[in-house]
Each structure stands twice: as structure tokens, then as C-alpha cells.
Design a protein around this motif. Structure first.
Motif, PDB file in Angstrom:
ATOM      1  N   PHE A   1       0.830  -1.204   0.000  1.00  5.29           N
ATOM      2  CA  PHE A   1       0.000   0.000   0.000  1.00  5.29           C
ATOM      3  C   PHE A   1       0.867   1.258   0.000  1.00  5.29           C
ATOM      4  N   LEU A   2       1.941   1.210   0.787  1.00  3.97           N
ATOM      5  CA  LEU A   2       2.830   2.368   0.890  1.00  3.97           C
ATOM      6  C   LEU A   2       3.512   2.661  -0.442  1.00  3.97           C
ATOM      7  N   TYR A   3       3.952   1.619  -1.125  1.00  9.70           N
ATOM      8  CA  TYR A   3       4.600   1.818  -2.421  1.00  9.70           C
ATOM      9  C   TYR A   3       3.641   2.422  -3.439  1.00  9.70           C
ATOM     10  N   VAL A   4       2.394   1.961  -3.428  1.00  8.05           N
ATOM     11  CA  VAL A   4       1.405   2.494  -4.367  1.00  8.05           C
ATOM     12  C   VAL A   4       1.140   3.965  -4.083  1.00  8.05           C
ATOM     13  N   SER A   5       0.957   4.316  -2.806  1.00  5.43           N
ATOM     14  CA  SER A   5       0.690   5.715  -2.466  1.00  5.43           C
ATOM     15  C   SER A   5       1.899   6.593  -2.767  1.00  5.43           C
ATOM     16  N   PHE A   6       3.086   6.054  -2.562  1.00  7.56           N
ATOM     17  CA  PHE A   6       4.309   6.807  -2.871  1.00  7.56           C
ATOM     18  C   PHE A   6       4.412   7.065  -4.373  1.00  7.56           C
ATOM     19  N   PHE A   7       4.134   6.049  -5.177  1.00 11.50           N
ATOM     20  CA  PHE A   7       4.175   6.222  -6.626  1.00 11.50           C
ATOM     21  C   PHE A   7       3.098   7.201  -7.088  1.00 11.50           C
ATOM     22  N   LEU A   8       1.924   7.152  -6.448  1.00 11.42           N
ATOM     23  CA  LEU A   8       0.853   8.089  -6.788  1.00 11.42           C
ATOM     24  C   LEU A   8       1.282   9.524  -6.505  1.00 11.42           C
ATOM     25  N   ALA A   9       1.940   9.748  -5.362  1.00 11.65           N
ATOM     26  CA  ALA A   9       2.406  11.099  -5.036  1.00 11.65           C
ATOM     27  C   ALA A   9       3.449  11.576  -6.043  1.00 11.65           C
ATOM     28  N   LEU A  10       4.359  10.691  -6.441  1.00 12.45           N
ATOM     29  CA  LEU A  10       5.364  11.074  -7.440  1.00 12.45           C
ATOM     30  C   LEU A  10       4.716  11.403  -8.776  1.00 12.45           C
TER      31      LEU A  10
ATOM     32  N   PHE B   1       4.949  13.359   1.821  1.00 15.26           N
ATOM     33  CA  PHE B   1       6.305  12.824   1.961  1.00 15.26           C
ATOM     34  C   PHE B   1       6.836  13.029   3.379  1.00 15.26           C
ATOM     35  N   GLY B   2       6.497  14.164   3.982  1.00 13.74           N
ATOM     36  CA  GLY B   2       6.935  14.418   5.351  1.00 13.74           C
ATOM     37  C   GLY B   2       6.363  13.423   6.333  1.00 13.74           C
ATOM     38  N   ARG B   3       5.091  13.074   6.165  1.00  8.81           N
ATOM     39  CA  ARG B   3       4.469  12.094   7.059  1.00  8.81           C
ATOM     40  C   ARG B   3       5.120  10.719   6.911  1.00  8.81           C
ATOM     41  N   ILE B   4       5.356  10.323   5.668  1.00 14.98           N
ATOM     42  CA  ILE B   4       5.980   9.017   5.440  1.00 14.98           C
ATOM     43  C   ILE B   4       7.391   8.989   6.007  1.00 14.98           C
ATOM     44  N   PHE B   5       8.149  10.050   5.754  1.00 10.56           N
ATOM     45  CA  PHE B   5       9.546  10.084   6.186  1.00 10.56           C
ATOM     46  C   PHE B   5       9.655  10.056   7.706  1.00 10.56           C
ATOM     47  N   SER B   6       8.937  10.970   8.370  1.00  5.38           N
ATOM     48  CA  SER B   6       9.088  11.056   9.834  1.00  5.38           C
ATOM     49  C   SER B   6       8.567   9.802  10.514  1.00  5.38           C
TER      50      SER B   6
ATOM     51  N   PRO C   1      14.378  35.176  -5.900  1.00  3.57           N
ATOM     52  CA  PRO C   1      13.635  34.708  -7.077  1.00  3.57           C
ATOM     53  C   PRO C   1      13.553  33.178  -7.139  1.00  3.57           C
ATOM     54  N   GLY C   2      12.336  32.666  -7.233  1.00  3.02           N
ATOM     55  CA  GLY C   2      12.115  31.234  -7.333  1.00  3.02           C
ATOM     56  C   GLY C   2      12.138  30.489  -6.016  1.00  3.02           C
ATOM     57  N   SER C   3      12.390  31.200  -4.901  1.00  2.00           N
ATOM     58  CA  SER C   3      12.488  30.512  -3.610  1.00  2.00           C
ATOM     59  C   SER C   3      11.145  29.997  -3.126  1.00  2.00           C
ATOM     60  N   ILE C   4      10.046  30.462  -3.722  1.00  2.00           N
ATOM     61  CA  ILE C   4       8.729  30.040  -3.248  1.00  2.00           C
ATOM     62  C   ILE C   4       8.530  28.535  -3.431  1.00  2.00           C
ATOM     63  N   TYR C   5       9.183  27.950  -4.459  1.00  4.37           N
ATOM     64  CA  TYR C   5       9.072  26.500  -4.655  1.00  4.37           C
ATOM     65  C   TYR C   5       9.774  25.750  -3.527  1.00  4.37           C
ATOM     66  N   ILE C   6      10.993  26.189  -3.182  1.00  8.39           N
ATOM     67  CA  ILE C   6      11.729  25.555  -2.084  1.00  8.39           C
ATOM     68  C   ILE C   6      10.983  25.751  -0.773  1.00  8.39           C
ATOM     69  N   THR C   7      10.397  26.952  -0.611  1.00  8.39           N
ATOM     70  CA  THR C   7       9.646  27.236   0.607  1.00  8.39           C
ATOM     71  C   THR C   7       8.458  26.306   0.745  1.00  8.39           C
ATOM     72  N   SER C   8       7.719  26.104  -0.349  1.00 11.32           N
ATOM     73  CA  SER C   8       6.543  25.225  -0.287  1.00 11.32           C
ATOM     74  C   SER C   8       6.947  23.796   0.051  1.00 11.32           C
ATOM     75  N   ILE C   9       8.094  23.348  -0.456  1.00 11.48           N
ATOM     76  CA  ILE C   9       8.572  21.993  -0.151  1.00 11.48           C
ATOM     77  C   ILE C   9       8.947  21.880   1.323  1.00 11.48           C
ATOM     78  N   ILE C  10       9.687  22.875   1.848  1.00 11.56           N
ATOM     79  CA  ILE C  10      10.130  22.820   3.241  1.00 11.56           C
ATOM     80  C   ILE C  10       8.945  22.904   4.194  1.00 11.56           C
ATOM     81  N   VAL C  11       8.051  23.867   3.940  1.00  9.33           N
ATOM     82  CA  VAL C  11       6.900  24.046   4.825  1.00  9.33           C
ATOM     83  C   VAL C  11       5.985  22.829   4.765  1.00  9.33           C
ATOM     84  N   GLY C  12       5.715  22.331   3.555  1.00  7.44           N
ATOM     85  CA  GLY C  12       4.861  21.154   3.427  1.00  7.44           C
ATOM     86  C   GLY C  12       5.471  19.930   4.086  1.00  7.44           C
ATOM     87  N   PHE C  13       6.768  19.727   3.876  1.00  4.54           N
ATOM     88  CA  PHE C  13       7.445  18.561   4.459  1.00  4.54           C
ATOM     89  C   PHE C  13       7.445  18.639   5.982  1.00  4.54           C
ATOM     90  N   SER C  14       7.826  19.789   6.530  1.00  7.68           N
ATOM     91  CA  SER C  14       7.900  19.909   7.991  1.00  7.68           C
ATOM     92  C   SER C  14       6.520  19.848   8.631  1.00  7.68           C
TER      93      SER C  14
END
Length: 398
Positions: A53-62, A220-225, A263-276
Motif C-alpha cells: 500500500f505504501l509503495y502504491v501511495s508513494f508512486f501516486l504522489a510522485l 512525503f513528510g508524514r511518510i519520512f518522519s 527569485p524562485g524561492s517560493i518553490y523551495i519554501t513550499s517543499i520545506i513548509v509542506g514537508f515539515s
């Protein structure tokens, strides 16, 4: 939801409200008949199925992340949106196919020739157990007062706390402060991310993309932590509160990147905030179960969850909103657009309008991380031992 919305309605924002209204309700109606009480013993390969189940959900997220990036770079036709949504729906039903296959395997095993076992009479054992265990009335005579149990006779960490014992404990207070600061600041960032992108001059299509990225990295943050903290705890006795502290300090970096964007940092910000943001949830609830036991876990779980909307309300409504409105009103007054009795839309361009509020949020989140370090110090001896050993002993006794 986004892929299905684009496939069914196209880019019609008004129809999104309709989709949110009918799709979850339709899913509930269709699948409500599959819910039933099941009294089954644990299967030997259930962990193997969980990983499927985890592999399927991980592939779906990717896949969804890839589609989000592609849709931002290339203009998709209606047929392309339909194809993307079809793949998403197929991946959503793959766990159902896995479950059906596993149920068939269990059914085949149950239909095999049963092994005859000798009968064992347990009447005498039950009688002996009743004679050795005192009656509830006898137990109640030796009970102490409620206040003594709450404040003086607390169980050891990891044992089953009562609700009042857990809620009035120092560990729960520290954890509540960390949750308030961590989830509260992250929810504030999530709620304002669209308006932040608008203030920084990003087009609407880009804003949709990084908001979707935030949701995916939340997963991804939930799975990782959850998985990494479990591996580190079991193999190396690495305390789970330490990972919570690291996640909170990582969140501070994302909040500061909103306050001081490039410039362009909003993408990195969204990844960090979403992951944490996603990483904090499994850690907080696992720590509650480990420190206070499982007897009243559902109540304590909801108490920990209460800190999230409370922190979001205080930090979003009482801090970020008023500070942004104040800066926007200053801008309108400077430009001469603030007239008596006129209603102006408080949307201004520039990073300075969120700078002060997100510096404050970063400080609050850092305070939450420091508070969690106090919990690390308090529980360091507890996490040095095998905290799961008692569960293995109970299962062997059964």
C-alpha cells in the motif's frame, strides 16, 4: 482532487466548490457498504501488505508531482487532463486489487484441511484465576483520592496514564507548546501561501503549482518522519522528540525564506513548509502514545490535535492578518488610494508586507523547537530502553 477537477471541469474555479461538495459524499455513499465489523487474528504477512500500500501511495504522489510540474510548463489539452485523471483513479484502486488478492489467499488457506488439536479443559484454570484475583469491590476499598492519583501517584512513562494525569503532566504541557508553535506557524504559512505568491508577483498558474507541491510534500513528510523515526528508535534508541526538534528547526528555515525571499524561492519554501508540516503529525501522536500509554489514546490524541487549530487561530488571525493589513493600509495611504468611506482590497505587491509577521512566526517556531529539546532532556532515560518490549511480552503471554 486537482487532477479530477481539471479533467471534469477544466480550469473553472467556480466548479471546484461543486466538486468538493459532491465527490466526497459520493465516495462515502458508494463505499459505506464495505464497512463491517471483523474479528480476525493478525495475519503473518500484514506488514508485507502494508508496504505494498505504501509503495502504491508513494508512486501516486510522485506521479501527481510530475503532472503538477508538467502542467505548469506545458499547456494540457482536455484529453491530456482526462488521461492524467484516469491514471490517478487507477492508482487509487490498486490497493483494492491488492486487498482482493490477499483475501483470496486467506480464503484458500482457510479451506485447507484443518489440523486437529487436542482439547484442553480450562475450567480449573478459570476457577484458580477467580480465586487469586480480588473482586472489584475489594479493589475499590484501597483506592486513594482522585487528586492524589493525579498529582502524586502518577505511573511511570510508557504506562497507561489517566486522562487527568496526562493532561496535567509537564510532558504534555511541553508537547502542547511545541505543537502549538510548530503546527500553528506551519498552518499560518499554508493559509497565506497563495496571497504571498500574489504579493511576490507570481502568476496564478504558478501559485496553483506550488500549492499542489506543498500538499504532496506534506505526504512525503508524514511518510519520512513516521518510518525513519521508527527505524532510528528501534535500531539505535534515537529519541523521537529529537526528530521533532529537528523538524521544527527545519520549519524555521522555510518561514525565514518567506520573510526574505529570493527569485524562485517560493518553490523551495513550499517543499520545506509542506514537508515539515506533514512530518510533525506522526511524531507528535507517536510521542503521546509512547509517553502516556494507549488506554486513553483517542482522547489524548484529540487533545494534541487541538493545539493545531488553536495555534493557527492565534498566529494567523491575531498576528499575521493584522500586521499585513497594517502594512497594506500604509501602502494605500502613501499612494493616496485610501479614501474616506471607500472599501479597498488590501493586496499589495512586495515582500515587505509579510516580512515582520514571518520573522515573528520563525521565532515562535524556534521557541517550539527549544521546548521540544526540554522534552528530549526529560525523556532521554526513557528512550534508552526498549519501550516496545512490554508489548512483545504481552503478546507472548497471550
Amino acid at each position: 482532487m486537482t487532477q479530477i477537477y481539471l479533467a471534469v471541469y477544466g480550469n473553472d474555479s467556480k466548479s471546484l466548490i461543486l466538486l468538493i461538495a459532491w465527490l466526497p459524499a459520493a465516495i462515502s455513499v458508494v463505499f459505506v457498504y464495505t464497512i463491517r465489523a471483523m474479528t480476525l487474528e493478525r495475519q503473518p504477512n500484514e506488514l508485507h501488505m502494508f508496504y505494498h500500500f505504501l509503495y502504491v501511495s508513494f508512486f501516486l504522489a510522485l506521479f501527481i508531482m510530475g503532472m503538477t510540474i508538467a502542467q505548469n510548463l506545458v499547456t494540457f489539452s482536455s484529453s491530456a487532463y482526462a488521461a492524467s485523471a484516469s491514471v490517478v483513479i487507477f492508482l487509487l484502486f490498486v490497493p483494492l486489487f491488492i486487498s482482493i488478492k490477499e483475501e483470496l489467499n486467506i480464503w484458500e488457506q482457510n479451506n485447507q484441511q484443518p489440523i486437529s488439536l487436542p482439547e484442553v479443559k480450562i475450567d480449573n484454570m478459570i476457577h484458580q484465576q477467580e480465586s487469586t484475583n480480588p473482586s472489584p469491590m475489594a479493589k475499590s476499598k484501597g483506592k486513594t483520592s482522585c487528586l492524589a492519583n493525579v498529582f502524586l501517584n502518577k505511573p511511570e512513562r510508557g504506562e497507561d496514564y489517566s486522562i487527568l494525569q496526562a493532561l496535567l503532566s509537564t510532558d504534555m504541557l511541553i508537547l502542547f507548546i511545541s505543537t502549538f508553535c510548530g503546527l500553528g506557524t506551519n498552518l499560518t504559512a499554508v493559509d497565506n501561501l497563495g496571497q504571498i505568491g500574489e504579493s511576490l508577483g507570481y502568476p496564478a498558474k504558478t501559485i496553483k503549482s506550488y500549492v499542489s507541491l506543498l500538499s504532496i510534500w506534506n505526504f512525503f513528510g508524514r511518510i519520512f518522519s513516521g518510518s525513519v523515526s521508527e527505524i532510528l528508535l528501534v535500531k539505535y534508541k534515537f529519541p523521537r522528540p529529537v526528530m521533532l526538534s529537528l523538524v521544527l528547526f527545519l520549519s524555521c528555515i522555510g518561514l525565514l525564506m518567506i520573510a526574505f525571499p529570493i527569485p524562485g524561492s517560493i518553490y523551495i519554501t513550499s517543499i520545506i513548509v509542506g514537508f515539515s508540516f506533514g512530518a510533525q503529525m506522526p511524531l507528535i501522536f507517536a510521542i503521546i502514545s509512547e509517553l502516556f500509554g494507549l488506554k486513553h489514546y483517542s482522547t489524548l490524541f484529540n487533545w494534541g490535535l487541538l493545539a493545531s487549530p488553536l495555534g493557527s487561530y492565534v498566529l494567523n488571525v491575531k498576528v499575521t492578518g493584522p500586521l499585513y493589513d497594517r502594512e497594506a493600509l500604509k501602502e494605500l495611504a502613501v499612494k493616496g488610494l485610501l479614501s474616506k468611506g471607500a472599501v479597498q482590497e488590501l493586496v499589495c505587491m512586495g515582500s515587505q508586507y509579510y516580512r515582520l509577521s514571518f520573522v515573528i512566526l520563525a521565532c515562535v517556531c524556534c521557541f517550539g523547537g527549544l521546548a521540544s529539546l526540554v522534552l528530549v532532556i526529560r525523556t532521554r532515560e526513557f528512550y534508552k530502553v526498549d519501550i516496545y518490549n512490554k508489548f512483545r511480552d504481552e503478546s507472548q503471554q497471550k
